[in-house]
Design a protein around this motif. Sequence first.
Motif, PDB file in Angstrom:
ATOM      1  N   SER A 154       0.824  -1.210   0.000  1.00 35.68           N
ATOM      2  CA  SER A 154       0.000   0.000   0.000  1.00 35.68           C
ATOM      3  C   SER A 154       0.859   1.263   0.000  1.00 35.68           C
ATOM      4  N   VAL A 155       2.057   1.192   0.560  1.00 27.02           N
ATOM      5  CA  VAL A 155       2.991   2.331   0.504  1.00 27.02           C
ATOM      6  C   VAL A 155       3.414   2.556  -0.942  1.00 27.02           C
ATOM      7  N   GLN A 156       3.707   1.476  -1.663  1.00 22.45           N
ATOM      8  CA  GLN A 156       4.059   1.592  -3.084  1.00 22.45           C
ATOM      9  C   GLN A 156       2.893   2.167  -3.879  1.00 22.45           C
ATOM     10  N   ALA A 157       1.681   1.765  -3.522  1.00 15.19           N
ATOM     11  CA  ALA A 157       0.496   2.265  -4.214  1.00 15.19           C
ATOM     12  C   ALA A 157       0.337   3.768  -4.016  1.00 15.19           C
ATOM     13  N   VAL A 158       0.627   4.259  -2.812  1.00 13.47           N
ATOM     14  CA  VAL A 158       0.549   5.699  -2.564  1.00 13.47           C
ATOM     15  C   VAL A 158       1.517   6.438  -3.482  1.00 13.47           C
ATOM     16  N   ARG A 159       2.722   5.914  -3.613  1.00  7.39           N
ATOM     17  CA  ARG A 159       3.719   6.544  -4.490  1.00  7.39           C
ATOM     18  C   ARG A 159       3.235   6.573  -5.939  1.00  7.39           C
ATOM     19  N   LEU A 160       2.681   5.474  -6.404  1.00  9.95           N
ATOM     20  CA  LEU A 160       2.164   5.424  -7.771  1.00  9.95           C
ATOM     21  C   LEU A 160       1.005   6.408  -7.958  1.00  9.95           C
ATOM     22  N   LEU A 161       0.055   6.365  -7.051  1.00 13.64           N
ATOM     23  CA  LEU A 161      -1.112   7.235  -7.177  1.00 13.64           C
ATOM     24  C   LEU A 161      -0.741   8.710  -7.082  1.00 13.64           C
ATOM     25  N   SER A 162       0.245   9.022  -6.275  1.00 10.92           N
ATOM     26  CA  SER A 162       0.668  10.418  -6.117  1.00 10.92           C
ATOM     27  C   SER A 162       1.270  10.989  -7.393  1.00 10.92           C
ATOM     28  N   ALA A 163       1.753  10.113  -8.257  1.00 10.66           N
ATOM     29  CA  ALA A 163       2.366  10.555  -9.506  1.00 10.66           C
ATOM     30  C   ALA A 163       1.347  10.677 -10.646  1.00 10.66           C
ATOM     31  N   GLU A 220      -1.819  12.136 -12.682  1.00  8.94           N
ATOM     32  CA  GLU A 220      -2.443  13.449 -12.807  1.00  8.94           C
ATOM     33  C   GLU A 220      -3.913  13.471 -12.410  1.00  8.94           C
ATOM     34  N   GLY A 221      -4.590  12.346 -12.386  1.00  9.98           N
ATOM     35  CA  GLY A 221      -5.994  12.321 -11.993  1.00  9.98           C
ATOM     36  C   GLY A 221      -6.205  12.367 -10.491  1.00  9.98           C
ATOM     37  N   THR A 222      -5.112  12.291  -9.724  1.00 12.19           N
ATOM     38  CA  THR A 222      -5.232  12.310  -8.265  1.00 12.19           C
ATOM     39  C   THR A 222      -4.434  13.454  -7.636  1.00 12.19           C
ATOM     40  N   GLU A 223      -4.054  14.434  -8.443  1.00  9.59           N
ATOM     41  CA  GLU A 223      -3.195  15.505  -7.928  1.00  9.59           C
ATOM     42  C   GLU A 223      -3.815  16.309  -6.791  1.00  9.59           C
ATOM     43  N   ASN A 224      -5.111  16.342  -6.691  1.00  3.74           N
ATOM     44  CA  ASN A 224      -5.773  17.090  -5.623  1.00  3.74           C
ATOM     45  C   ASN A 224      -6.222  16.209  -4.467  1.00  3.74           C
ATOM     46  N   ALA A 225      -5.952  14.919  -4.559  1.00  3.94           N
ATOM     47  CA  ALA A 225      -6.409  13.982  -3.537  1.00  3.94           C
ATOM     48  C   ALA A 225      -5.422  13.882  -2.385  1.00  3.94           C
ATOM     49  N   ARG A 226      -5.958  13.622  -1.222  1.00  5.41           N
ATOM     50  CA  ARG A 226      -5.134  13.255  -0.071  1.00  5.41           C
ATOM     51  C   ARG A 226      -5.014  11.736  -0.121  1.00  5.41           C
ATOM     52  N   ILE A 227      -3.786  11.234  -0.238  1.00  3.64           N
ATOM     53  CA  ILE A 227      -3.557   9.804  -0.423  1.00  3.64           C
ATOM     54  C   ILE A 227      -2.700   9.286   0.724  1.00  3.64           C
ATOM     55  N   GLU A 228      -3.208   8.252   1.412  1.00  2.00           N
ATOM     56  CA  GLU A 228      -2.522   7.700   2.576  1.00  2.00           C
ATOM     57  C   GLU A 228      -2.543   6.180   2.532  1.00  2.00           C
ATOM     58  N   SER A 229      -1.555   5.582   3.149  1.00  2.06           N
ATOM     59  CA  SER A 229      -1.478   4.133   3.310  1.00  2.06           C
ATOM     60  C   SER A 229      -1.944   3.785   4.720  1.00  2.06           C
ATOM     61  N   MET A 230      -2.752   2.736   4.843  1.00  2.00           N
ATOM     62  CA  MET A 230      -3.172   2.300   6.170  1.00  2.00           C
ATOM     63  C   MET A 230      -2.015   1.557   6.831  1.00  2.00           C
ATOM     64  N   ALA A 231      -1.517   2.116   7.907  1.00  2.00           N
ATOM     65  CA  ALA A 231      -0.360   1.571   8.621  1.00  2.00           C
ATOM     66  C   ALA A 231      -0.632   0.154   9.114  1.00  2.00           C
ATOM     67  N   GLY A 232       0.280  -0.753   8.821  1.00  2.00           N
ATOM     68  CA  GLY A 232       0.151  -2.122   9.297  1.00  2.00           C
ATOM     69  C   GLY A 232      -0.749  -3.011   8.468  1.00  2.00           C
ATOM     70  N   GLY A 233      -1.446  -2.440   7.513  1.00  2.00           N
ATOM     71  CA  GLY A 233      -2.318  -3.212   6.633  1.00  2.00           C
ATOM     72  C   GLY A 233      -3.442  -3.916   7.368  1.00  2.00           C
ATOM     73  N   LEU A 234      -3.993  -4.929   6.728  1.00  2.00           N
ATOM     74  CA  LEU A 234      -5.102  -5.676   7.328  1.00  2.00           C
ATOM     75  C   LEU A 234      -4.680  -6.416   8.584  1.00  2.00           C
ATOM     76  N   ASP A 235      -3.385  -6.697   8.714  1.00  2.00           N
ATOM     77  CA  ASP A 235      -2.910  -7.339   9.947  1.00  2.00           C
ATOM     78  C   ASP A 235      -3.206  -6.469  11.168  1.00  2.00           C
ATOM     79  N   ALA A 236      -3.254  -5.143  10.976  1.00  2.00           N
ATOM     80  CA  ALA A 236      -3.486  -4.221  12.083  1.00  2.00           C
ATOM     81  C   ALA A 236      -4.952  -3.790  12.194  1.00  2.00           C
ATOM     82  N   TRP A 237      -5.781  -4.196  11.260  1.00  2.00           N
ATOM     83  CA  TRP A 237      -7.191  -3.793  11.214  1.00  2.00           C
ATOM     84  C   TRP A 237      -8.005  -4.585  12.221  1.00  2.00           C
TER      85      TRP A 237
END
Length: 116
Positions: free
Chosen positions: A70-79, A81-98
Amino acid sequence: MVDEISPAAVEELLDGEDPPLVVDVSTEAEFALGHVPGSINVPLSDLVSHLDRVAGAERIVTVCPRGEASVQAVRLLSAYEGTENARIESMAGGLDAWDGPLEEGTDEGGRDDGRR
């Protein structure tokens, strides 16, 4: 540095009036076993070819089993142009922490042929 958000904060946002778009970047098989309710599945390997599924979202939270992909996904999405105005975050710990509830099966736009 990638912004991360705690699972508890994600659960709180999902209960609010303006929930984020939760993008689970797990494989389709992992997603079917259990995912954050209301999330969509766009496997990390398919994310670039399916950016249209997240374009225009104001807030995006990426999720995976352990919080690494999900950290890699944030990096991809941040680059993108369709998400330039979005706040993009990774959920810490993933589903293991949910600690919240999990849904099983595919999302509404899911396919059963192994492709996305």
